[in-house]
Scaffold this motif. Structure first.
Motif, PDB file in Angstrom:
ATOM      1  N   ASN A 164      45.703  47.647  50.031  1.00  0.00           N
ATOM      2  CA  ASN A 164      46.855  47.978  50.868  1.00  0.00           C
ATOM      3  C   ASN A 164      47.285  49.425  50.706  1.00  0.00           C
ATOM      4  O   ASN A 164      47.678  50.078  51.677  1.00  0.00           O
ATOM      5  CB  ASN A 164      48.016  47.032  50.543  1.00  0.00           C
ATOM      6  N   THR A 165      47.175  49.939  49.484  1.00  0.00           N
ATOM      7  CA  THR A 165      47.577  51.328  49.231  1.00  0.00           C
ATOM      8  C   THR A 165      46.648  52.303  49.938  1.00  0.00           C
ATOM      9  O   THR A 165      47.088  53.218  50.635  1.00  0.00           O
ATOM     10  CB  THR A 165      47.601  51.607  47.722  1.00  0.00           C
TER      11      THR A 165
ATOM     12  N   SER B 228      30.429  45.850  39.620  1.00  0.00           N
ATOM     13  CA  SER B 228      31.875  45.931  39.483  1.00  0.00           C
ATOM     14  C   SER B 228      32.584  45.737  40.813  1.00  0.00           C
ATOM     15  O   SER B 228      33.769  45.418  40.849  1.00  0.00           O
ATOM     16  CB  SER B 228      32.283  47.284  38.890  1.00  0.00           C
ATOM     17  N   GLU B 229      31.858  45.934  41.886  1.00  0.00           N
ATOM     18  CA  GLU B 229      32.428  45.757  43.216  1.00  0.00           C
ATOM     19  C   GLU B 229      31.288  45.585  44.223  1.00  0.00           C
ATOM     20  O   GLU B 229      30.178  46.057  43.999  1.00  0.00           O
ATOM     21  CB  GLU B 229      33.284  46.950  43.621  1.00  0.00           C
TER      22      GLU B 229
ATOM     23  N   PRO C 146      45.499  36.507  46.540  1.00  0.00           N
ATOM     24  CA  PRO C 146      45.128  35.689  45.374  1.00  0.00           C
ATOM     25  C   PRO C 146      45.965  34.426  45.223  1.00  0.00           C
ATOM     26  O   PRO C 146      45.552  33.495  44.515  1.00  0.00           O
ATOM     27  CB  PRO C 146      45.358  36.642  44.191  1.00  0.00           C
ATOM     28  N   ASP C 147      47.139  34.375  45.869  1.00  0.00           N
ATOM     29  CA  ASP C 147      48.014  33.222  45.704  1.00  0.00           C
ATOM     30  C   ASP C 147      47.788  32.131  46.751  1.00  0.00           C
ATOM     31  O   ASP C 147      48.524  31.133  46.773  1.00  0.00           O
ATOM     32  CB  ASP C 147      49.483  33.663  45.734  1.00  0.00           C
ATOM     33  N   ILE C 148      46.818  32.291  47.632  1.00  0.00           N
ATOM     34  CA  ILE C 148      46.451  31.196  48.533  1.00  0.00           C
ATOM     35  C   ILE C 148      45.638  30.203  47.707  1.00  0.00           C
ATOM     36  O   ILE C 148      44.568  30.533  47.201  1.00  0.00           O
ATOM     37  CB  ILE C 148      45.626  31.703  49.733  1.00  0.00           C
ATOM     38  N   PRO C 149      46.127  28.979  47.537  1.00  0.00           N
ATOM     39  CA  PRO C 149      45.443  28.036  46.632  1.00  0.00           C
ATOM     40  C   PRO C 149      44.153  27.503  47.235  1.00  0.00           C
ATOM     41  O   PRO C 149      43.965  27.491  48.459  1.00  0.00           O
ATOM     42  CB  PRO C 149      46.475  26.915  46.464  1.00  0.00           C
TER      43      PRO C 149
ATOM     44  N   SER D 182      41.917  39.885  43.346  1.00  0.00           N
ATOM     45  CA  SER D 182      42.980  39.836  42.348  1.00  0.00           C
ATOM     46  C   SER D 182      44.217  40.538  42.906  1.00  0.00           C
ATOM     47  O   SER D 182      44.157  41.215  43.943  1.00  0.00           O
ATOM     48  CB  SER D 182      42.535  40.524  41.064  1.00  0.00           C
ATOM     49  N   ARG D 183      45.347  40.410  42.206  1.00  0.00           N
ATOM     50  CA  ARG D 183      46.548  41.130  42.634  1.00  0.00           C
ATOM     51  C   ARG D 183      46.316  42.631  42.623  1.00  0.00           C
ATOM     52  O   ARG D 183      46.760  43.355  43.514  1.00  0.00           O
ATOM     53  CB  ARG D 183      47.719  40.766  41.721  1.00  0.00           C
ATOM     54  N   GLU D 184      45.626  43.103  41.580  1.00  0.00           N
ATOM     55  CA  GLU D 184      45.376  44.540  41.464  1.00  0.00           C
ATOM     56  C   GLU D 184      44.481  45.034  42.594  1.00  0.00           C
ATOM     57  O   GLU D 184      44.711  46.114  43.160  1.00  0.00           O
ATOM     58  CB  GLU D 184      44.742  44.852  40.109  1.00  0.00           C
ATOM     59  N   LEU D 185      43.458  44.250  42.924  1.00  0.00           N
ATOM     60  CA  LEU D 185      42.548  44.665  43.991  1.00  0.00           C
ATOM     61  C   LEU D 185      43.246  44.636  45.341  1.00  0.00           C
ATOM     62  O   LEU D 185      43.080  45.548  46.153  1.00  0.00           O
ATOM     63  CB  LEU D 185      41.319  43.751  44.003  1.00  0.00           C
TER      64      LEU D 185
END
Length: 417
Positions: A177-178, A298-299, A27-30, A169-172
């Protein structure tokens, strides 16, 4: 022609372009570029290995293909006003290979390739039967593909993007990864691996720089599998005229696209199973505010396929059931049943003179139809493969006189180990 918002120079590598894309999800790749709802625009895309695969008669490049570097994605494309919970509407207006007049010896400029990946480098759908690396190069003439490595066939490609999706998102990302790490832990030494964990080596992260690069590279998800954001779905029917509705998880949606295919059979069964190419894609975007909740999305994206597929009307179909080659019964295993249907088709094609590898490459590249034909009759699932008969220049259906023998040509190049 729409304005090109993400141009690429065919003579330069992916990392040397004026606008830098990415090959990981985070998510942090602009956003590299921005558009507005209602905009129509063109995006150039590199072939997924960034020119590592060559138009020659060797499969050593497939054997040594740099998996850590894929996929070379164009984007992220930020869409003004898109918010988490929205649906991003993406219309595929047009796409095709890089024009032949552009300079540079890259796949897509009149040619593309299909590869059987070696087990030690990713494997394929039929890895146990085909553990080594092979390649077929395909030449383009308009919408038609032919190959010196798989002779006596000619077919119209269903040109499409193998990979397109929005940023997680960060949560997704954490959920990806988990769950994938838990799967890997069940058999960490498996060849090929069960999943691909974050890998900072050869990560390309667009506009990320400095101290943040290492953090993001160690968290970012690989682009190989399809996930809730769309991603590497390899759906051959997402061709011109298709409309896709992507869930939005971050501000701006941050849409990315790449891995263009000239043609593909259902399943992309050789792993590099489509005809890979570089090219262009014209898109139109819009937003449905709050669309994820409104439509229960939702997905995973939903889509309306285009209506410009090749019109094949006669097929030869092969079936398979959920019984292993060793005779072991499996319970309603549709994955195994599709493997057996593909192997059935391969065995059949060898009776005409093709090698098994040529037949396998053909099933990956040609517009075959794969279907789950029965999933309720315990214990056997039944899957089928439909092969269009018009792609062959000889009679391919069974007859009283036996199979017509064809010259298999030079065969598919194999890489030595």
């Amino acid at each position: 022609m729409p304005d090109v918002i993400f141009p690429l120079d065919s003579t330069k590598a992916f990392t040397e372009q004026e606008i830098l894309g990415h090959n990981r999800w985070h998510p942090d790749i602009p956003a590299a570029v921005r558009v507005k709802p209602g905009d129509t625009f063109r995006v150039h895309c590199r072939e997924w290995f960034d020119g590592a695969i060559h138009n020659d008669d060797s499969a050593e490049d497939i054997r040594d293909a740099p998996l850590n570097s894929v996929h070379t994605l164009s984007g992220p494309i930020g869409v003004e006003g898109a918010k988490p919970g929205d649906l991003l509407i993406v219309d595929i207006l047009d796409l095709g290979p890089i024009p032949q007049e552009d300079s540079g010896p890259l796949a897509g400029q009149g040619w593309g390739y299909t590869g059987i990946f070696a087990a030690r480098n990713g494997g394929s759908f039929l890895t146990e039967q085909f553990p080594d690396a092979y390649k077929a190069v395909w030449d383009f003439a308009g919408h038609t593909a032919t190959s010196r490595h798989v002779p006596h066939v000619s077919f119209t490609g269903i040109t499409h993007p193998g990979l397109m999706g929005t940023a997680p998102s960060r949560e997704l990302l954490s959920a990806w990864n988990t769950r994938e790490a838990a799967l890997i832990a069940t058999d960490p030494d498996r060849v090929p691996p069960l999943a691909l964990p974050p890998e900072p080596s050869e990560a390309v992260l667009g506009g990320v720089a400095g101290a943040e690069f290492d953090r993001i590279a160690n968290e970012a998800a690989r682009t190989a599998p399809p996930r809730e954001n769309g991603g590497n779905q390899d759906i051959k029917n997402l061709t011109r005229g298709s409309r896709v509705f992507y869930p939005v998880f971050v501000d701006g949606a941050n849409l990315s696209v790449g891995d263009l295919h000239f043609s593909q059979g259902d399943g992309e069964i050789t792993f590099c199973g489509a005809i890979e190419m570089g090219g262009f894609i014209d898109l139109h975007v819009d937003i449905i505010p709050g669309g994820m909740q409104t439509y229960g999305v939702s997905e995973n994206a939903i889509f309306m396929p285009g209506n410009v597929e090749p019109q094949y009307s006669e097929w030869l179909a092969f079936s398979g059931t959920s019984v292993t080659l060793d005779g072991e019964q499996r319970y309603l295993d549709s994955h195994l049943a599709y493997q057996r249907a593909c192997l059935h088709a391969i065995d059949y094609l060898t009776t005409f003179g093709y090698t098994p590898e040529q037949a396998y490459l053909l099933l990956g590249a040609a517009p075959i139809e794969g279907r789950h034909s029965g999933v309720v009759d315990i214990p056997n699932a039944c899957s089928t493969v439909y092969l269009p008969t018009a792609i062959f220049d000889f009679p391919v259906t069974p007859g009283k006189d036996g199979p017509a023998r064809i010259d298999p040509g030079m065969g598919a190049p194999r890489a030595a180990f």
